[in-house]
Scaffold this motif. Structure first.
Motif, mmCIF file in Angstrom:
data_model
loop_
_atom_site.group_PDB
_atom_site.id
_atom_site.type_symbol
_atom_site.label_atom_id
_atom_site.label_comp_id
_atom_site.label_asym_id
_atom_site.label_seq_id
_atom_site.Cartn_x
_atom_site.Cartn_y
_atom_site.Cartn_z
ATOM 1 N N VAL A 66 8.635 -5.725 -32.181
ATOM 2 C CA VAL A 66 9.918 -6.266 -32.637
ATOM 3 C C VAL A 66 10.231 -7.580 -31.941
ATOM 4 C CG1 VAL A 66 12.420 -5.907 -32.477
ATOM 5 C CG2 VAL A 66 10.980 -4.083 -33.383
ATOM 6 N N CYS A 74 9.067 -10.983 -33.550
ATOM 7 C CA CYS A 74 9.330 -11.284 -34.959
ATOM 8 C C CYS A 74 10.006 -12.661 -35.111
ATOM 9 C CB CYS A 74 10.220 -10.201 -35.562
ATOM 10 S SG CYS A 74 10.490 -10.407 -37.347
ATOM 11 N N PRO A 109 14.918 -4.997 -29.310
ATOM 12 C CA PRO A 109 14.461 -3.683 -29.767
ATOM 13 C C PRO A 109 15.492 -2.608 -29.492
ATOM 14 C CG PRO A 109 13.451 -4.202 -27.657
ATOM 15 C CD PRO A 109 14.255 -5.417 -28.067
ATOM 16 N N LYS A 157 17.765 -7.195 -35.977
ATOM 17 C CA LYS A 157 17.346 -7.254 -34.579
ATOM 18 C C LYS A 157 17.682 -8.565 -33.876
ATOM 19 C CE LYS A 157 15.303 -3.262 -35.231
ATOM 20 N NZ LYS A 157 15.976 -2.009 -34.799
ATOM 21 N N CYS A 188 14.408 -7.357 -42.181
ATOM 22 C CA CYS A 188 14.411 -6.545 -40.964
ATOM 23 C C CYS A 188 14.286 -5.051 -41.254
ATOM 24 C CB CYS A 188 15.706 -6.811 -40.190
ATOM 25 S SG CYS A 188 15.499 -6.940 -38.410
ATOM 26 N N TRP A 245 11.518 -2.653 -39.796
ATOM 27 C CA TRP A 245 11.585 -2.237 -38.386
ATOM 28 C C TRP A 245 12.388 -0.952 -38.235
ATOM 29 C CZ3 TRP A 245 7.950 -4.483 -35.983
ATOM 30 C CH2 TRP A 245 7.675 -5.843 -36.085
#
Length: 234
Positions: free
Chosen positions: A13, A16, A48, A119, A135, A138
């Motif tokens: 994460v 990204c 995260p 995130k 997103c 995730w």
């Protein structure tokens, strides 16, 4: 899934860069900083989730705050919203400390994990639909990794909607039609799935105006513990 699977997801994460507007904003905030934090190094990356892989309760927010999680690197850490949330989690027996200042302050969550559908910190705390959709994978992976999950507490209507959008990709179950309406204290349960429990967001707008009080938040987490079967564990 194992704790190693979730740890790997959390690491992925943080790298990204799928949303140019969010990348530009989070990094600009990290460079320019707020005056009160000018001597600190901002995280300035996607944030995260936080909490153990065997969590039975998941708290789903909106997105990291520009000078909160975007600064500290941990969800709801270092801002007024986090002060309210972690104090309530501590009162509920779901956190080891009532105050969350930094990612290395030794605070641990008990049977609980905190995450967000988006995130990266968005301008004006308002992610665009395309950013939410970018997103989404995730969150879906995170939900799949939380094998013990029993209840999802959604902080606000944005998180409530994100839960229903994840339902079919993660669990193979279509959401009800029409979808249940968000409301504080509203619970919806479907057989074989985690229950979803609505709460007003712990934003300053809600907590400063009294729309969300500590007692109301205590009731939410008391209900979440009951739904998750945590009360029987002490």
């Amino acid at each position: 899934m194992t704790a190693a699977d979730l740890a790997l997801l959390d690491e992925e994460v943080t790298h990204c860069r799928a949303c140019p507007r969010l990348v530009e904003w989070r990094e600009r905030v990290a460079r320019e900083k707020r005056a009160a934090f000018r001597d600190q190094t901002y995280w300035g990356r996607p944030v995260p989730g936080f909490g153990p892989a065997d969590a039975r309760i998941l708290i789903l927010g909106l997105a990291p705050a520009a000078h909160g999680a975007n600064r500290t690197g941990r969800m709801f850490t270092g801002d007024r919203s986090g002060e309210v949330l972690y104090a309530a989690l501590y009162r509920a027996g779901l956190a080891t400390r009532p105050v969350s200042v930094s990612a290395d302050d030794d605070l641990r969550l008990i049977g609980t994990r905190i995450t967000a559908p988006v995130k990266c910190a968005p301008p004006a705390n308002k992610p665009e639909p395309a950013e939410r959709d970018n997103c989404a994978h995730w969150l879906r992976r995170e939900l799949r990794d939380l094998a013990e999950l029993k209840v999802v507490v959604t902080l606000g209507a944005f998180a409530w909607a994100a839960w229903w959008m994840a339902l079919e990709p993660v669990y193979g179950v279509r959401p009800p039609t029409p979808r249940p309406r968000f409301g504080h204290g509203v619970v919806h349960q479907m057989p074989g799935l985690p229950a979803v429990l609505g709460s007003y967001h712990v934003s300053q707008q809600n907590t400063f105006t009294g729309r969300l009080t500590p007692a109301m938040l205590d009731d939410v987490f008391r209900q979440a513990r009951s739904l998750a079967g945590e009360e029987s564990r002490g």
